[in-house]
Scaffold this motif. Structure first.
Motif, PDB file in Angstrom:
ATOM      1  N   SER B  67       2.607  -8.979 -33.155  1.00 32.64           N
ATOM      2  CA  SER B  67       3.288  -8.695 -34.416  1.00 32.64           C
ATOM      3  C   SER B  67       4.075  -7.387 -34.343  1.00 32.64           C
ATOM      4  CB  SER B  67       2.274  -8.643 -35.553  1.00 32.64           C
ATOM      5  OG  SER B  67       1.216  -7.779 -35.234  1.00 32.64           O
ATOM      6  N   PHE B  68       3.625  -6.466 -33.523  1.00 36.71           N
ATOM      7  CA  PHE B  68       4.335  -5.189 -33.383  1.00 36.71           C
ATOM      8  C   PHE B  68       5.717  -5.411 -32.753  1.00 36.71           C
ATOM      9  CE2 PHE B  68       5.296  -1.403 -30.764  1.00 36.71           C
ATOM     10  CZ  PHE B  68       5.388  -0.462 -31.768  1.00 36.71           C
ATOM     11  N   ILE B  69       5.756  -6.188 -31.675  1.00 33.42           N
ATOM     12  CA  ILE B  69       7.065  -6.349 -31.016  1.00 33.42           C
ATOM     13  C   ILE B  69       7.993  -7.239 -31.843  1.00 33.42           C
ATOM     14  CG2 ILE B  69       5.975  -6.011 -28.746  1.00 33.42           C
ATOM     15  CD1 ILE B  69       6.956  -8.847 -28.052  1.00 33.42           C
ATOM     16  N   ARG B  70       7.413  -8.159 -32.593  1.00 35.00           N
ATOM     17  CA  ARG B  70       8.266  -8.968 -33.476  1.00 35.00           C
ATOM     18  C   ARG B  70       8.944  -8.063 -34.503  1.00 35.00           C
ATOM     19  NH1 ARG B  70       4.607 -12.653 -36.247  1.00 35.00           N
ATOM     20  NH2 ARG B  70       2.900 -12.350 -34.801  1.00 35.00           N
ATOM     21  N   ASN B  71       8.161  -7.111 -35.007  1.00 35.87           N
ATOM     22  CA  ASN B  71       8.685  -6.186 -36.012  1.00 35.87           C
ATOM     23  C   ASN B  71       9.785  -5.303 -35.405  1.00 35.87           C
ATOM     24  OD1 ASN B  71       8.734  -3.563 -37.567  1.00 35.87           O
ATOM     25  ND2 ASN B  71       7.391  -4.752 -38.895  1.00 35.87           N
ATOM     26  N   MET B  72       9.518  -4.767 -34.211  1.00 39.45           N
ATOM     27  CA  MET B  72      10.508  -3.890 -33.576  1.00 39.45           C
ATOM     28  C   MET B  72      11.815  -4.638 -33.318  1.00 39.45           C
ATOM     29  SD  MET B  72       9.010  -1.018 -33.291  1.00 39.45           S
ATOM     30  CE  MET B  72      10.522  -0.411 -32.647  1.00 39.45           C
ATOM     31  N   PHE B 349      -2.101 -10.960 -32.471  1.00 40.61           N
ATOM     32  CA  PHE B 349      -1.521 -11.338 -31.188  1.00 40.61           C
ATOM     33  C   PHE B 349      -1.436 -10.163 -30.208  1.00 40.61           C
ATOM     34  CE2 PHE B 349      -0.048 -14.842 -33.871  1.00 40.61           C
ATOM     35  CZ  PHE B 349      -0.394 -15.928 -33.089  1.00 40.61           C
ATOM     36  N   CYS B 350      -2.258  -9.128 -30.418  1.00 37.16           N
ATOM     37  CA  CYS B 350      -2.277  -7.991 -29.487  1.00 37.16           C
ATOM     38  C   CYS B 350      -3.444  -8.192 -28.516  1.00 37.16           C
ATOM     39  CB  CYS B 350      -2.442  -6.679 -30.248  1.00 37.16           C
ATOM     40  SG  CYS B 350      -2.761  -5.264 -29.170  1.00 37.16           S
ATOM     41  N   ASP B 351      -3.128  -8.468 -27.259  1.00 36.06           N
ATOM     42  CA  ASP B 351      -4.184  -8.727 -26.274  1.00 36.06           C
ATOM     43  C   ASP B 351      -5.162  -7.554 -26.125  1.00 36.06           C
ATOM     44  OD1 ASP B 351      -3.207 -11.224 -25.849  1.00 36.06           O
ATOM     45  OD2 ASP B 351      -2.305 -10.811 -23.902  1.00 36.06           O
ATOM     46  N   PRO B 352      -4.653  -6.323 -25.938  1.00 33.63           N
ATOM     47  CA  PRO B 352      -5.623  -5.221 -25.763  1.00 33.63           C
ATOM     48  C   PRO B 352      -6.576  -5.081 -26.950  1.00 33.63           C
ATOM     49  CG  PRO B 352      -3.441  -4.510 -25.086  1.00 33.63           C
ATOM     50  CD  PRO B 352      -3.271  -5.856 -25.719  1.00 33.63           C
ATOM     51  N   ASP B 353      -6.055  -5.134 -28.166  1.00 35.22           N
ATOM     52  CA  ASP B 353      -6.912  -5.007 -29.352  1.00 35.22           C
ATOM     53  C   ASP B 353      -7.915  -6.151 -29.426  1.00 35.22           C
ATOM     54  OD1 ASP B 353      -5.712  -2.749 -30.275  1.00 35.22           O
ATOM     55  OD2 ASP B 353      -4.972  -3.582 -32.148  1.00 35.22           O
ATOM     56  N   GLU B 354      -7.408  -7.352 -29.253  1.00 36.44           N
ATOM     57  CA  GLU B 354      -8.258  -8.520 -29.493  1.00 36.44           C
ATOM     58  C   GLU B 354      -9.290  -8.728 -28.396  1.00 36.44           C
ATOM     59  OE1 GLU B 354      -5.383 -11.620 -30.220  1.00 36.44           O
ATOM     60  OE2 GLU B 354      -5.315 -11.150 -32.361  1.00 36.44           O
ATOM     61  N   PHE B 355      -8.970  -8.288 -27.178  1.00 36.78           N
ATOM     62  CA  PHE B 355      -9.976  -8.381 -26.116  1.00 36.78           C
ATOM     63  C   PHE B 355     -11.075  -7.339 -26.312  1.00 36.78           C
ATOM     64  CE2 PHE B 355      -7.539 -11.079 -23.111  1.00 36.78           C
ATOM     65  CZ  PHE B 355      -8.587 -11.875 -22.708  1.00 36.78           C
ATOM     66  N   GLU B 356     -10.679  -6.185 -26.843  1.00 38.10           N
ATOM     67  CA  GLU B 356     -11.627  -5.084 -26.900  1.00 38.10           C
ATOM     68  C   GLU B 356     -12.565  -5.156 -28.102  1.00 38.10           C
ATOM     69  OE1 GLU B 356     -10.877  -1.237 -25.029  1.00 38.10           O
ATOM     70  OE2 GLU B 356     -10.516  -0.551 -27.058  1.00 38.10           O
ATOM     71  N   SER B 357     -12.097  -5.720 -29.196  1.00 36.18           N
ATOM     72  CA  SER B 357     -12.866  -5.578 -30.439  1.00 36.18           C
ATOM     73  C   SER B 357     -14.282  -6.173 -30.361  1.00 36.18           C
ATOM     74  CB  SER B 357     -12.088  -6.099 -31.641  1.00 36.18           C
ATOM     75  OG  SER B 357     -11.883  -7.457 -31.534  1.00 36.18           O
ATOM     76  N   PRO B 358     -14.514  -7.320 -29.696  1.00 34.72           N
ATOM     77  CA  PRO B 358     -15.911  -7.793 -29.637  1.00 34.72           C
ATOM     78  C   PRO B 358     -16.844  -6.777 -28.971  1.00 34.72           C
ATOM     79  CG  PRO B 358     -14.419  -9.548 -28.983  1.00 34.72           C
ATOM     80  CD  PRO B 358     -13.594  -8.302 -29.072  1.00 34.72           C
ATOM     81  N   SER B 359     -16.343  -6.104 -27.940  1.00 33.70           N
ATOM     82  CA  SER B 359     -17.177  -5.102 -27.254  1.00 33.70           C
ATOM     83  C   SER B 359     -17.423  -3.894 -28.151  1.00 33.70           C
ATOM     84  CB  SER B 359     -16.508  -4.644 -25.955  1.00 33.70           C
ATOM     85  OG  SER B 359     -16.268  -5.740 -25.117  1.00 33.70           O
ATOM     86  N   LEU B 360     -16.401  -3.500 -28.922  1.00 31.93           N
ATOM     87  CA  LEU B 360     -16.562  -2.365 -29.844  1.00 31.93           C
ATOM     88  C   LEU B 360     -17.608  -2.695 -30.900  1.00 31.93           C
ATOM     89  CD1 LEU B 360     -12.776  -1.483 -30.487  1.00 31.93           C
ATOM     90  CD2 LEU B 360     -14.319  -0.424 -28.842  1.00 31.93           C
ATOM     91  N   LEU B 361     -17.548  -3.907 -31.405  1.00 29.14           N
ATOM     92  CA  LEU B 361     -18.504  -4.314 -32.436  1.00 29.14           C
ATOM     93  C   LEU B 361     -19.924  -4.340 -31.876  1.00 29.14           C
ATOM     94  CD1 LEU B 361     -16.328  -7.211 -33.909  1.00 29.14           C
ATOM     95  CD2 LEU B 361     -16.814  -5.047 -35.027  1.00 29.14           C
ATOM     96  N   THR B 362     -20.045  -4.788 -30.631  1.00 32.26           N
ATOM     97  CA  THR B 362     -21.374  -4.838 -29.994  1.00 32.26           C
ATOM     98  C   THR B 362     -21.951  -3.436 -29.845  1.00 32.26           C
ATOM     99  OG1 THR B 362     -20.723  -6.814 -28.801  1.00 32.26           O
ATOM    100  CG2 THR B 362     -22.614  -5.627 -27.934  1.00 32.26           C
ATOM    101  N   VAL B 363     -21.107  -2.519 -29.380  1.00 34.55           N
ATOM    102  CA  VAL B 363     -21.576  -1.137 -29.186  1.00 34.55           C
ATOM    103  C   VAL B 363     -22.036  -0.536 -30.517  1.00 34.55           C
ATOM    104  CG1 VAL B 363     -20.727   1.216 -28.766  1.00 34.55           C
ATOM    105  CG2 VAL B 363     -20.363  -0.555 -27.075  1.00 34.55           C
ATOM    106  N   ALA B 364     -21.231  -0.751 -31.556  1.00 34.02           N
ATOM    107  CA  ALA B 364     -21.593  -0.206 -32.873  1.00 34.02           C
ATOM    108  C   ALA B 364     -22.927  -0.788 -33.331  1.00 34.02           C
ATOM    109  CB  ALA B 364     -20.488  -0.516 -33.887  1.00 34.02           C
ATOM    110  N   SER B 365     -23.071  -2.071 -33.105  1.00 30.00           N
ATOM    111  CA  SER B 365     -24.318  -2.721 -33.522  1.00 30.00           C
ATOM    112  C   SER B 365     -25.517  -2.136 -32.761  1.00 30.00           C
ATOM    113  CB  SER B 365     -24.174  -4.226 -33.265  1.00 30.00           C
ATOM    114  OG  SER B 365     -25.396  -4.851 -33.383  1.00 30.00           O
TER     115      SER B 365
END
Lengths: 405, 403
Positions: B67-72, B349-365
């Motif tokens: 969505s970022f590059i679509r906007n740009m 549709f951001c690969d880095p964000d979407e790949f990372e978020s499950p791991s971030l949520l796990t760590v927080a938990s």
């Protein structure tokens, strides 16, 4: 004649596919054996597999497994398992299927890939592989090694070669430490020679498709490419491709095409929808449409040669198709259309593969302008059939064929 | 200042600079070396996603482009980047931006398009040498395009200015963690945005004045030294010895994600009624913490090598580090900075964000921190739903319900 002609089919089945199945079965068994011995690495499709092979490290190939998942139509189920873990449906479906199969091997084709002890990623095919392997590492505990091959614009510069070369030296150290093995020069040369010879024969198979009729359709090549992608550097792989080449040459000599009545010759761009590729190709074959060339299977070319094999690897693996800019991709497509005398092209826009797909709308215009042949963009996915609308694809293909038939 | 007002102000400043004859070079990646650009007499201007842009990308980009590059891209098609006479894209950071640069170049051949390619993963000294050479090539390309050579003296001034800015904002980050009432989060976010829009002395002057006010408040509470110690600890990424006051207001929220704009998030949170102004105490966003806590380039030696070391020393950027190190730091931050809740932003549709978020949520938990996942796009097209999610999340933190 070595072909088994089935009158009721528009397609001619390759006899060497039996050999291919045996090769892939052996590859799978070797993967399991290596895993049990604690010596298995998962590798990405663009990884310089010659190095782990020469160091007696077994390899398995998750992208090829993704193709199996797709063709077995298990994509939606396994991708959903990854989504339950929080991975977005917008992410690469090879990655999601892989994550899903690690989570639920009992629900996966072949019960999943054998467990890895290391994950070897090379980002010459996309940036996603690192994040995908990071996720697998979180699940399996296997460490990730990244061979960084930054995308090229134009010629590869000396500092780029030096950087990648350093990465290769690090790879040898990593494998030595992880698996207690060494890289012996004699074996390394033998493996790289085998790899180069294999790629050379594979390239001859591809180039034979310049003939009319084309001896191979792209579905044939999508199947036949598996060993050159995953198990380069093995003698049995070379043997398979020699057999394939013999059959291809027989077809050419006897004027036999991959399909029985070739009328239209098209280029295919991108990874295919594995769950539907044979249906699409079969349906088009009935209408006389063949795909003598595609950008996907042509990506595995090049040779490892010279005194310093590491430098040669640093060059070859940096210069792969997906590691170059859009201009290079347009040039490649134009050359294929010209050299294979093609009438048009089909660009499969894979929703979950951004590196391969973003830019296709622009390149479609450029390729048409430069070659004068029409093309069409169809959208779907390689593994996840939920992301594909078959009716829309059919309509678009019909529109293209109306111009050509 | 609202996000829209900030956009207007940035445009006003850029227009004035253009009128004064200053060439503006736009950039989209937070770790673009501003100092190198400034050393050529150019003004680097961060190109933000514009929430009001009309989608005009369909002829060139598929809907699954991030969505970022679509906007740009839409901004460029709609001629909404009038002050920029060049743009630098990053290479090797994500597939979308990688391909966008090519598409841009082919669609707008008259534009000056530069690409600066970064090494990926933790490749040590080899990465520094590789990136130093890439910076040299980039510098040569700027000279060729604008006819203005790299100036050592200007480079030093730029390093000094950027470092003054970073150091001051680092201090504000630390102050916010120790005494959230001392400076609003949206104020920090506004400074970050203003400086990245146009790194000017006047922004630093204004920032300095704010720091003075904050120091005054902290001095009254006897917290100047502990704030400086925390700033240092954050820079060094050593949080285990951090000591926080016992009377901190709760809940304490951190925001994590990639290319989400801090000011846009601050505005979103501020708009929600009943949210305490002290709630958001920390971010781990690319245009926030990750860029601000970059090590300073050395004045001595080869400027390209020293810049390479600085950029590659940035904390927590997915391109430069493997996931385990980032997760370790997040765990430390959540634990030692007494965070109660984590908002995980995911750009669609951001690969880095979407790949990372499950791991971030796990760590927080794992460390008992509640989380909420926030799928965002630059247009905040589902703003009401986002506000609802944040509000519900804060209520669960306040009342101890399930998140």
């Amino acid at each position: 004649m070595s072909e088994k002609v089935k009158e009721e089919k528009a397609y001619r089945v390759l006899e060497s596919h039996n050999f291919l199945q045996r090769v892939m079965f052996r590859y799978m068994l070797e993967g399991h054996a290596a895993s049990e011995e604690g010596k298995l690495a998962w590798v990405t499709s663009g990884f310089p597999v010659e190095i782990p092979v020469a160091m007696d490290v077994g390899v398995s190939y998750p992208e090829q497994y993704g193709a199996i998942v797709g063709s077995e139509k298990a994509g939606p189920k396994l991708c959903e398992y990854a989504e339950e873990l929080g991975y977005s449906q917008e992410l690469c479906s090879y990655a999601r299927a892989s994550i899903g199969s690690v989570k639920h091997p009992e629900e996966s084709p072949l019960e999943g890939l054998p467990a890895p002890q290391a994950l070897l990623a090379c980002n010459n095919i996309c940036g996603t592989v690192l994040r995908w392997y990071d996720a697998i590492s979180q699940m399996t505990g296997a460490p990730v090694f990244l061979l960084d091959t930054p995308p090229l614009e134009g010629e590869q510069m000396p500092h780029h070669i030096a950087y990648v070369r350093h990465g290769l030296d690090n790879l040898v150290s990593f494998l030595s430490k992880q698996f207690g093995t060494t890289l012996e020069e004699d074996k390394f040369r033998k493996v790289t020679d085998l790899s180069t010879e294999t790629i050379g024969i594979w390239t001859q198979c591809l180039e034979a498709c310049k003939n009319k009729p084309s001896p191979l359709n792209c579905a044939d090549r999508f199947l036949a490419m598996a060993p050159v992608v995953a198990i380069r550097g093995r003698d049995y792989t070379l043997e398979y491709y020699q057999t394939l080449l013999n059959e291809v040459n027989d077809r050419v000599a006897n004027g036999l095409g991959a399909i029985r009545d070739e009328k239209v010759r098209l280029l295919w761009d991108n990874i295919p929808p594995w769950f539907r590729v044979f249906r699409i190709m079969g349906s088009l074959a009935k209408r006389g449409v063949v795909f003598p060339a595609d950008t996907y299977t042509h990506a595995w070319t090049g040779s490892i040669k010279g005194e310093d094999r590491m430098d040669s690897i640093a060059s070859m693996y940096s210069n792969v198709y997906l590691n170059k800019g859009l201009e290079a991709k347009v040039d490649k497509m134009c050359n294929l259309i010209k050299n294979y005398d093609l009438d048009g092209f089909v660009m499969f826009s894979v929703r979950s593969c951004k590196r391969y797909s973003l830019g296709q709308l622009v390149s479609k215009e450029l390729v048409s302008e430069r070659t004068g042949v029409p093309g069409v963009v169809i959208e779907g996915d390689m593994v996840d059939s939920r992301l594909q609308n078959d009716a829309q694809i059919e309509t678009r293909l019909d529109a293209l064929l109306e111009m050509l038939l | 200042m609202s996000n829209a007002q900030a956009t207007e102000q940035s445009e006003r400043i850029l227009k004035q600079l253009v009128n004064e004859g200053k060439p503006i070079l736009g950039y989209v990646y937070p770790h673009t070396p501003l100092e190198i650009i400034m050393a050529h007499g150019l003004m680097p201007a961060l190109l933000y996603a514009n929430p009001t842009v009309m989608g005009s990308y369909e002829a060139s980009l598929q809907t699954f482009a991030c969505s970022f590059i679509r906007n740009m891209f839409s901004q460029r098609v709609n001629d909404q980047l009038p002050y920029v006479n060049g743009i630098v894209f990053p290479g090797n950071t994500c597939d979308s931006l990688q391909n966008l640069a090519d598409i841009w170049h082919l669609r707008f051949p008259q534009d000056k398009v530069f690409r600066l390619t970064y090494p990926a993963g933790n490749q040590g000294e080899a990465a520094v040498q590789y990136f130093a050479e890439e910076l040299r090539i980039f510098s040569n390309a700027l000279e060729d395009a604008y006819g203005s050579p790299f100036s050592d003296a200007t480079f030093r001034q730029a390093v000094d200015l950027v470092q003054q800015f970073r150091s001051a904002v680092q201090f504000l980050y630390a102050a916010r963690l120790l005494q959230p009432s001392s400076v609003p989060y949206h104020r920090i976010a506004a400074f970050v945005r203003e400086f990245h829009s146009a790194p000017l002395e006047m922004v630093v002057d204004e920032l300095r004045a704010t720091v003075n006010d904050v120091e005054h408040g902290l001095a009254e509470a006897g917290r100047i030294d502990s704030t400086k110690a925390l700033q240092h600890a954050l820079l060094e990424r050593r949080l285990e010895d951090v000591s926080l006051p016992s009377d901190l207001p709760t809940p304490r929220i951190a925001i994590v994600g990639g290319m989400t704009e801090p000011q846009a998030i601050a505005e979103l949170v501020n708009a929600i009624s009943k949210v305490s102004s002290t709630a958001v105490v920390f971010d781990l966003l690319s245009f926030g913490f990750k860029t601000i806590f970059m090590p300073m380039p050395a004045f001595e030696g080869d400027p390209f090598e020293t810049m390479a070391r600085s950029v590659l020393g940035a904390l927590l950027e997915p391109t430069q580090e493997g996931l385990p190190r980032r997760l370790d730091f997040l765990k430390d931050a959540l634990t030692h900075l007494a965070i109660d809740g984590l908002i995980v932003c995911e750009q669609s549709f951001c690969d880095p964000d979407e790949f990372e978020s499950p791991s971030l949520l796990t760590v927080a938990s794992e460390v008992g921190v509640r989380t909420v996942r926030l799928p965002v796009d630059p247009e905040f097209s589902d703003r009401v739903r986002l506000e609802g999610r944040i509000q519900s999340f804060l209520e669960t933190l306040t009342h101890g319900g399930a998140a």
